[in-house]
Design an enzyme around this catalytic site. Sequence first.
Site, PDB file in Angstrom:
ATOM      1  N   GLY A   3       0.824  -1.212   0.000  1.00 23.12           N
ATOM      2  CA  GLY A   3       0.000   0.000   0.000  1.00 23.12           C
ATOM      3  C   GLY A   3       0.844   1.242   0.000  1.00 23.12           C
ATOM      4  N   ASN A   4       0.205   2.363   0.189  1.00 26.43           N
ATOM      5  CA  ASN A   4       0.948   3.615   0.318  1.00 26.43           C
ATOM      6  C   ASN A   4       0.232   4.495   1.336  1.00 26.43           C
ATOM      7  OD1 ASN A   4      -0.945   5.527  -1.121  1.00 26.43           O
ATOM      8  ND2 ASN A   4      -0.595   4.020  -2.731  1.00 26.43           N
ATOM      9  N   ARG A   5       0.764   5.683   1.585  1.00 24.29           N
ATOM     10  CA  ARG A   5       0.319   6.444   2.743  1.00 24.29           C
ATOM     11  C   ARG A   5      -0.804   7.436   2.444  1.00 24.29           C
ATOM     12  NH1 ARG A   5       5.237   9.022   5.502  1.00 24.29           N
ATOM     13  NH2 ARG A   5       3.629   9.537   7.012  1.00 24.29           N
ATOM     14  N   SER A   6      -1.352   7.397   1.258  1.00 26.85           N
ATOM     15  CA  SER A   6      -2.414   8.355   0.941  1.00 26.85           C
ATOM     16  C   SER A   6      -3.632   8.105   1.847  1.00 26.85           C
ATOM     17  CB  SER A   6      -2.815   8.195  -0.521  1.00 26.85           C
ATOM     18  OG  SER A   6      -3.963   8.942  -0.772  1.00 26.85           O
TER      19      SER A   6
END
Length: 403
Positions: free
Chosen positions: A210-213
């Site tokens: 995933g990513n931090r958005s």
Amino acid sequence: MPTAGPRVVLGVAGGIAAYKAVELLRLLTETGHDIRVVPTESALKFVGAPTWAALSGKPVSTSTWDDVHEVAHVRIGQDADLVVVAPATANLLAKAAHGLADDLLTNTLLTARCPVLMAPAMHTEMWEHPATIANVALLRSRGVLVVEPAVGRLTGADSGKGRLPDPEELALLCGRVLARGGLGPDLRGRRVVVSSGGTREHLDPVRFLGNRSSGRQGHALARAAVARGAEVVLVSTSSLPDPAGVKVLAVTSALDMQDAVLAESVGADAVVMAAAVADYRPTERLDVKRKKTQTLTLELVQNPDVLRALVERRAAGQVLVGFAAETGDGDTSVLDHGRDKLARKGCDLLVVNEVGPDGHPTGFEGSDNAATILGADGSVTDVPLGSKDALADVVWDLVAARL
Ligand code: CTP
């Protein structure tokens, strides 16, 4: 409790959702608004006058025959900066659409010259009745902001479209309408699609890349578009509450997002890709949990580029907006990366923001942002550090100018 804040009239019609308007009243007073509650007689069957009076600090009346010497039926509407009716019943919508004025709330609606926001709540059948559809269309054609009801559990055992949106989201929407002041709903009749949040690319039933958005900027864009009268679809991976009046499609992976965005983009006037779409996904998704090994090598395959696909199939007049969260490196500045990306993607606008370090105001998960918005026409719009809501309004200003 007199305040210097914006003067808001909270109209409450006679539906069970009146109890949620109590929370809306509390949120609006806590954020410094000066509220006058004007319920209908039927609303008082659900929530009594003492509750409204105690929480607003103002007298409560349903009738034009009280406080006649103060000409309340004219003055309350004239003095307001915003009138919000929540819940608005089918009956109230019908009366407002046809200019009936047989109680204090309907008189107030005729004398108000400020923005008027109505949040309908009723059973699905009543919302979908041709009479209600025509009344809503008439009100919208006059500039009234009629918010689409939420979908979910209704009064009885049934569920469907007709719920009052979350009071916190309604309060935020009121804030956006007030922030625009007397400006009319300039996206009225427009259909816009916004994507938000970071996609999750599953390795197995438990783990994902995933990513931090956080999805906050996309939610702010959706909320701002509703406040400007647009029909809004939000394709999101975020677990934030649904913004009021927005059709939210929950997705997980980049492939899900591609399917939903491309389907919803057909006939849309604008698409804003605020989502952080993962560039890669695991070649293989296991059906069972992967067991620990000494080393693990993951093979990744590139995901489709949703924005590029939108550009390739863009209908005439459709405005496409991309986002680019960048860090500068070596000789290449954040804006250089942005210009290069705008040319590569082929969209109309690219919102470029520098990813700040953790704890920095423009870092991930914050409520503020700063950006430079590059236009394919060579325009450059600097948006100083401010709320994500404020940035959202600048994006829609630029979109509206291109529609
Ligand atoms: N985007 C997209 N599909 C992808 C990747 C990105 O639609 N697979 C969109 C994003 O929603 C955003 C814009 O493209 O609006 C730019 O995203 P970004 O990740 O910065 O672009 P990339 O093309 O992936 O470039 P980079 O090499 O910098 O990661």
